[in-house]
Write a protein that holds these residues in place. Structure first.
Motif, PDB file in Angstrom:
ATOM      1  N   PHE A 146       0.836  -1.194   0.000  1.00 44.04           N
ATOM      2  CA  PHE A 146       0.000   0.000   0.000  1.00 44.04           C
ATOM      3  C   PHE A 146       0.875   1.250   0.000  1.00 44.04           C
ATOM      4  O   PHE A 146       0.684   2.160  -0.829  1.00 44.04           O
ATOM      5  CB  PHE A 146      -0.922  -0.018   1.220  1.00 44.04           C
ATOM      6  N   ILE A 147       1.856   1.267   0.904  1.00 39.76           N
ATOM      7  CA  ILE A 147       2.732   2.444   0.972  1.00 39.76           C
ATOM      8  C   ILE A 147       3.458   2.623  -0.359  1.00 39.76           C
ATOM      9  O   ILE A 147       3.516   3.719  -0.920  1.00 39.76           O
ATOM     10  CB  ILE A 147       3.749   2.298   2.125  1.00 39.76           C
ATOM     11  N   VAL A 201      20.509  17.044  -4.313  1.00 40.72           N
ATOM     12  CA  VAL A 201      21.859  16.969  -3.765  1.00 40.72           C
ATOM     13  C   VAL A 201      21.854  16.321  -2.372  1.00 40.72           C
ATOM     14  O   VAL A 201      22.686  15.491  -2.062  1.00 40.72           O
ATOM     15  CB  VAL A 201      22.492  18.369  -3.705  1.00 40.72           C
ATOM     16  N   VAL A 202      20.871  16.709  -1.560  1.00 37.86           N
ATOM     17  CA  VAL A 202      20.802  16.130  -0.218  1.00 37.86           C
ATOM     18  C   VAL A 202      20.180  14.738  -0.331  1.00 37.86           C
ATOM     19  O   VAL A 202      19.117  14.599  -0.921  1.00 37.86           O
ATOM     20  CB  VAL A 202      19.940  17.008   0.694  1.00 37.86           C
ATOM     21  N   PRO A 203      20.828  13.715   0.225  1.00 37.25           N
ATOM     22  CA  PRO A 203      20.266  12.369   0.106  1.00 37.25           C
ATOM     23  C   PRO A 203      18.856  12.292   0.676  1.00 37.25           C
ATOM     24  O   PRO A 203      18.593  12.843   1.747  1.00 37.25           O
ATOM     25  CB  PRO A 203      21.219  11.511   0.934  1.00 37.25           C
ATOM     26  N   ASP A 204      17.972  11.627  -0.046  1.00 38.03           N
ATOM     27  CA  ASP A 204      16.571  11.501   0.375  1.00 38.03           C
ATOM     28  C   ASP A 204      16.460  11.009   1.805  1.00 38.03           C
ATOM     29  O   ASP A 204      15.654  11.483   2.596  1.00 38.03           O
ATOM     30  CB  ASP A 204      15.842  10.493  -0.518  1.00 38.03           C
ATOM     31  N   MET A 205      17.310  10.040   2.107  1.00 40.33           N
ATOM     32  CA  MET A 205      17.243   9.387   3.412  1.00 40.33           C
ATOM     33  C   MET A 205      17.428  10.417   4.528  1.00 40.33           C
ATOM     34  O   MET A 205      16.710  10.380   5.535  1.00 40.33           O
ATOM     35  CB  MET A 205      18.360   8.350   3.446  1.00 40.33           C
ATOM     36  N   LEU A 206      18.374  11.343   4.334  1.00 42.66           N
ATOM     37  CA  LEU A 206      18.647  12.321   5.383  1.00 42.66           C
ATOM     38  C   LEU A 206      17.462  13.258   5.578  1.00 42.66           C
ATOM     39  O   LEU A 206      17.092  13.579   6.706  1.00 42.66           O
ATOM     40  CB  LEU A 206      19.911  13.126   5.044  1.00 42.66           C
ATOM     41  N   VAL A 207      16.857  13.681   4.466  1.00 46.41           N
ATOM     42  CA  VAL A 207      15.687  14.566   4.578  1.00 46.41           C
ATOM     43  C   VAL A 207      14.560  13.846   5.308  1.00 46.41           C
ATOM     44  O   VAL A 207      13.915  14.399   6.204  1.00 46.41           O
ATOM     45  CB  VAL A 207      15.217  15.016   3.181  1.00 46.41           C
ATOM     46  N   MET A 208      14.361  12.569   4.951  1.00 48.33           N
ATOM     47  CA  MET A 208      13.292  11.814   5.609  1.00 48.33           C
ATOM     48  C   MET A 208      13.575  11.643   7.094  1.00 48.33           C
ATOM     49  O   MET A 208      12.676  11.749   7.925  1.00 48.33           O
ATOM     50  CB  MET A 208      13.151  10.443   4.945  1.00 48.33           C
ATOM     51  N   ILE A 209      14.853  11.390   7.421  1.00 40.16           N
ATOM     52  CA  ILE A 209      15.199  11.228   8.838  1.00 40.16           C
ATOM     53  C   ILE A 209      14.923  12.514   9.599  1.00 40.16           C
ATOM     54  O   ILE A 209      14.319  12.506  10.667  1.00 40.16           O
ATOM     55  CB  ILE A 209      16.674  10.811   8.979  1.00 40.16           C
ATOM     56  N   LEU A 210      15.334  13.655   8.995  1.00 42.92           N
ATOM     57  CA  LEU A 210      15.101  14.945   9.640  1.00 42.92           C
ATOM     58  C   LEU A 210      13.623  15.150   9.942  1.00 42.92           C
ATOM     59  O   LEU A 210      13.245  15.521  11.053  1.00 42.92           O
ATOM     60  CB  LEU A 210      15.560  16.076   8.723  1.00 42.92           C
ATOM     61  N   PHE A 223       3.916  10.961   3.875  1.00 41.02           N
ATOM     62  CA  PHE A 223       4.250  12.346   3.558  1.00 41.02           C
ATOM     63  C   PHE A 223       5.765  12.502   3.348  1.00 41.02           C
ATOM     64  O   PHE A 223       6.219  13.079   2.368  1.00 41.02           O
ATOM     65  CB  PHE A 223       3.761  13.270   4.681  1.00 41.02           C
ATOM     66  N   ALA A 224       6.535  11.936   4.289  1.00 37.94           N
ATOM     67  CA  ALA A 224       7.988  12.085   4.196  1.00 37.94           C
ATOM     68  C   ALA A 224       8.533  11.391   2.947  1.00 37.94           C
ATOM     69  O   ALA A 224       9.429  11.911   2.274  1.00 37.94           O
ATOM     70  CB  ALA A 224       8.650  11.500   5.443  1.00 37.94           C
ATOM     71  N   LEU A 225       7.972  10.234   2.630  1.00 33.51           N
ATOM     72  CA  LEU A 225       8.456   9.499   1.455  1.00 33.51           C
ATOM     73  C   LEU A 225       8.122  10.253   0.170  1.00 33.51           C
ATOM     74  O   LEU A 225       8.849  10.184  -0.813  1.00 33.51           O
ATOM     75  CB  LEU A 225       7.843   8.097   1.411  1.00 33.51           C
ATOM     76  N   CYS A 226       6.987  10.972   0.192  1.00 30.24           N
ATOM     77  CA  CYS A 226       6.574  11.708  -1.008  1.00 30.24           C
ATOM     78  C   CYS A 226       7.428  12.945  -1.237  1.00 30.24           C
ATOM     79  O   CYS A 226       7.545  13.425  -2.350  1.00 30.24           O
ATOM     80  CB  CYS A 226       5.122  12.164  -0.891  1.00 30.24           C
ATOM     81  N   LEU A 227       7.982  13.449  -0.142  1.00 27.32           N
ATOM     82  CA  LEU A 227       8.617  14.759  -0.222  1.00 27.32           C
ATOM     83  C   LEU A 227       9.777  14.782  -1.222  1.00 27.32           C
ATOM     84  O   LEU A 227      10.028  15.788  -1.880  1.00 27.32           O
ATOM     85  CB  LEU A 227       9.108  15.152   1.169  1.00 27.32           C
ATOM     86  N   ILE A 264       9.314   1.034  -1.180  1.00 21.44           N
ATOM     87  CA  ILE A 264       9.214  -0.037  -0.181  1.00 21.44           C
ATOM     88  C   ILE A 264      10.564  -0.227   0.514  1.00 21.44           C
ATOM     89  O   ILE A 264      10.658  -0.414   1.728  1.00 21.44           O
ATOM     90  CB  ILE A 264       8.739  -1.342  -0.845  1.00 21.44           C
ATOM     91  N   PHE A 265      11.603  -0.124  -0.285  1.00 16.67           N
ATOM     92  CA  PHE A 265      12.975  -0.201   0.205  1.00 16.67           C
ATOM     93  C   PHE A 265      13.259   0.884   1.237  1.00 16.67           C
ATOM     94  O   PHE A 265      13.801   0.628   2.309  1.00 16.67           O
ATOM     95  CB  PHE A 265      13.893   0.046  -0.977  1.00 16.67           C
ATOM     96  N   ALA A 266      12.891   2.114   0.886  1.00 19.55           N
ATOM     97  CA  ALA A 266      13.156   3.248   1.776  1.00 19.55           C
ATOM     98  C   ALA A 266      12.418   3.056   3.088  1.00 19.55           C
ATOM     99  O   ALA A 266      12.969   3.308   4.170  1.00 19.55           O
ATOM    100  CB  ALA A 266      12.732   4.553   1.108  1.00 19.55           C
ATOM    101  N   GLU A 267      11.177   2.567   2.994  1.00 14.99           N
ATOM    102  CA  GLU A 267      10.406   2.336   4.217  1.00 14.99           C
ATOM    103  C   GLU A 267      11.117   1.302   5.081  1.00 14.99           C
ATOM    104  O   GLU A 267      11.208   1.455   6.307  1.00 14.99           O
ATOM    105  CB  GLU A 267       8.984   1.864   3.869  1.00 14.99           C
ATOM    106  N   ALA A 268      11.658   0.268   4.451  1.00 16.68           N
ATOM    107  CA  ALA A 268      12.335  -0.779   5.215  1.00 16.68           C
ATOM    108  C   ALA A 268      13.562  -0.224   5.923  1.00 16.68           C
ATOM    109  O   ALA A 268      13.791  -0.518   7.101  1.00 16.68           O
ATOM    110  CB  ALA A 268      12.724  -1.929   4.292  1.00 16.68           C
ATOM    111  N   SER A 269      14.337   0.602   5.208  1.00 13.23           N
ATOM    112  CA  SER A 269      15.524   1.183   5.847  1.00 13.23           C
ATOM    113  C   SER A 269      15.125   2.070   7.014  1.00 13.23           C
ATOM    114  O   SER A 269      15.750   2.038   8.072  1.00 13.23           O
ATOM    115  CB  SER A 269      16.324   2.001   4.846  1.00 13.23           C
ATOM    116  N   LEU A 270      14.068   2.867   6.821  1.00 16.27           N
ATOM    117  CA  LEU A 270      13.598   3.714   7.915  1.00 16.27           C
ATOM    118  C   LEU A 270      13.133   2.866   9.081  1.00 16.27           C
ATOM    119  O   LEU A 270      13.360   3.206  10.244  1.00 16.27           O
ATOM    120  CB  LEU A 270      12.460   4.613   7.433  1.00 16.27           C
TER     121      LEU A 270
END
Lengths: 310, 320
Positions: free
Chosen positions: A113-114, A153-162, A176-180, A241-247
């Motif tokens: 779903f995500i 330039v800023v890695p997606d992962m870092l923005v999502m973590i912030l 929301f964070a994944l869409c950003l 799905i990958f990004a969600e798993a890492s988060l």
């Protein structure tokens, strides 16, 4: 001249005229294929992609049908902690006695779903953004492209973590964070495509004939872009799905007792290697589905983009 | 050329400024106050504390103060590790993370170049097929699953008979810690795998483009040996678009290392990072994230500038 006539006579001896049949000449030897039929035919030739597609459909059915029969993924049973897979619990239980089979069904549902919803939103934002950039060009394009460059330039992962660090919450904030950040690729793709397509003569012809922007967009640009967009979409879903798993692994993804592939595999990794099934069952389903997504994506790329094939 | 360099530098500065601002306001929007404890503090103590940390000033002053701090490399103070600044933790743990990251990056570049070249040269043959399968698997398996799995397979189960002559419990690949070379092998492999597969993939397509060019035909017609053609004519032209990705790769390796370090108990920043998230040490999480974001932006800038100096085609293309 004379020699030519002679040759013709010689040739005539070997060939007989069977007559002209205009009807037969006009007949269609085989039905002409539309773009989609042709793509489907090429996709079917790719055995790996077809197997992956079947596998993916089975996984989706598993999550939908399974959730009717095993809706209870939350309830704990401290009498039955760490039960290995067996008759009572097909996939065993976790440290609080929750049934892994039911949790895996729920996790599959949540992860898919995500993945789907975020990818759809990414596509919509990306198409609008990229379309505006590519179609209007000039100053608008320059400003919007700088924004995209900054985001890239800023890695997606870092923005999502912030973001998630502050907005800890439910699946909604996660989406929301994944869409950003995910839409920037799509926007760049659409921008490039639009810029290239709008130079074509048929677009010029349409404009000369008095077609307005919307018609050109609907009639010429979108049908020509749909192939690359579908490919992008099929690659975007596993990425999300990958990004969600890492988060989830970092403790910022889907929160237990809600389940997702990410947090199931993470919980399994925490109990590793004492309780192998807790890791291997969700991790295998997760990895196999990702594999299927990637193979389908490759198949679609070969099928939909004839220019790429060599 | 000058205009291009100036533009890149300006963009990097704006990016750093924006991400710092975002961090500040996110932190400001956090629920709760910093000195809310189990027991309420007396008013005068609270006032004193607020003054010490500059919290009594209006928000714009605090914002400027924050910008100034970040500019001087001060990323805040941990609220869990008492009296430890984020900077001191970075100083202590970053060298290990950087060590792991550089190893992974080198592995990714070397592996990706070799596999990509083989794959393109042997197109549609057995070697190519095997490499493509490897690439798809590398893309499909998340690093923490791959890490845990290899830790189990190579670290715990892999103990060949000839090794047991030294010691009954001898393992070639230890499952954790960061001591000698053999400790670094599995973490490096897992961390670099994803980047390696994407280099392989890109280099393959890029090489296939180059192979069909006329100058390759000319080189062959001249009778140059195959090795020279591959290295000097094919790779030299195909590799530039691939290596521009290295800047972005630094970012993914950095964020990936949080996870890998945690799996293999490597004393890098990852440990502090995950601890800070679970302990809700917001200052620390934000400080570390901001530090990494700035770091990645600067690396990207260097990579960009480096390429525009090396490859004349890039700067010319960007000018137009």
């Amino acid at each position: 001249m004379a020699q030519e006539k002679k040759v013709r006579k010689e040739v005539k001896k070997d060939f007989t005229v069977i007559g002209k049949d205009l009807e037969a000449n006009q007949a269609v030897a085989r039905p002409s294929l539309t773009y989609w039929q042709d793509a489907w035919r090429r996709f079917r030739e790719n055995k790996l992609a077809v197997v992956s597609l079947i596998f993916l459909v089975l996984v989706i059915l598993y999550s939908i049908i399974g959730s009717w029969f095993f809706p209870d993924y939350k309830s704990q049973s401290l009498m039955n902690t760490y039960q290995p897979p067996g008759k009572d619990f097909w996939f065993g239980t976790d440290e609080l006695g929750r049934d892994l089979f039911a949790r895996l069904i729920r996790g599959t549902k949540v992860s898919l779903f995500i993945g789907l919803i975020v990818s759809v939103i990414n596509m919509i934002i990306g198409i609008i953004f990229g379309g505006i950039c590519g179609y209007y060009g000039g100053k608008v394009d320059m400003i919007l492209m700088r924004i995209i460059e900054i985001l890239m330039v800023v890695p997606d992962m870092l923005v999502m973590i912030l973001l998630l660090n502050v907005m800890r919450g439910n699946v909604g904030t996660l989406i929301f964070a994944l869409c950003l950040t995910g839409w920037t690729d799509v926007a760049q793709l659409v921008r490039g495509q639009v810029m290239q397509l709008k130079q074509n003569e048929y677009v010029l012809a349409a404009r000369v004939l008095g077609a307005d922007s919307l018609t050109i967009l609907k009639q010429h640009l979108i049908p020509n872009m749909i192939g690359p967009l579908i490919i992008k979409f099929s690659m975007n879903v596993p990425g999300v799905i990958f990004a969600e798993a890492s988060l989830s692994y970092l403790g910022l993804g889907v929160k237990i007792p809600e389940a997702s592939w990410g947090n199931l595999a993470q919980a399994g990794a925490n109990n590793f290697p004492a309780y192998l099934w807790l890791f291997f069952i969700p991790a295998s389903l997760f990895a196999l589905t990702m594999l299927a997504f990637n193979l389908i994506g490759d198949g679609l790329r070969d099928a939909l983009d004839p220019k790429l094939r060599r | 050329m000058k205009k291009y360099i100036l533009k890149r530098i300006l963009l990097a500065l704006v990016t750093i400024f924006l991400i710092t601002t975002l961090t500040f306001f996110l932190m400001y929007a956090l629920p709760g106050a910093p000195f809310l404890g189990d027991r309420p503090l007396p008013d005068n103590v609270l006032e004193q504390l607020n003054r010490q940390y500059g919290l009594d000033k209006p928000i714009w002053q605090r914002y400027l103060l924050y910008l100034n701090n970040v500019f001087h490399g001060n990323f805040g103070v941990s609220t869990v590790y008492i009296n430890r600044s984020v900077t001191s933790i970075i100083m202590e743990a970053f060298p290990v993370s950087a060590d792991l990251g550089i190893r992974a990056l080198l592995f990714a570049i070397a592996g990706g170049t070799i596999f990509g070249t083989i794959s393109a040269l042997q197109r549609n043959k057995l070697a190519d097929r095997i490499i493509i399968i490897m690439v798809v698997i590398g893309v499909s398996v998340p690093s923490f699953i791959m890490g845990t799995f290899l830790q189990y397979l190579l670290g715990m189960k892999f103990s060949p008979w000839f090794m047991q002559t030294f010691h009954t419990d001898y393992r070639i690949f230890p499952i954790a810690r960061w001591e000698s070379f053999r400790y670094t092998i599995i973490p490096t492999l897992v961390l670099g795998l994803r980047s390696m597969t994407s280099i392989t993939r890109m280099l393959r397509t890029s090489l296939l483009d180059v192979i069909s060019q006329d100058y390759i035909k000319t080189a062959k017609a001249k009778g140059l040996p195959g090795r020279v053609i591959v290295v000097k004519h094919m790779l030299k032209n195909a590799i530039v678009p691939v290596y521009t990705m290295v800047g972005r790769m630094v970012g993914s390796i950095l964020t990936g290392s949080f996870i890998i370090e945690n799996i293999f108990s490597i004393p890098g920043i990852g440990k502090y990072f995950i601890n800070s998230i679970t302990a809700q040490d917001y200052q620390m999480t934000m400080g570390l994230t901001l530090f990494y974001a700035i770091f990645v932006v600067l690396i990207n800038l260097l990579v960009d500038l480096g390429y525009s100096l090396i490859d004349p085609r890039i700067s010319v293309a960007k000018e137009i």
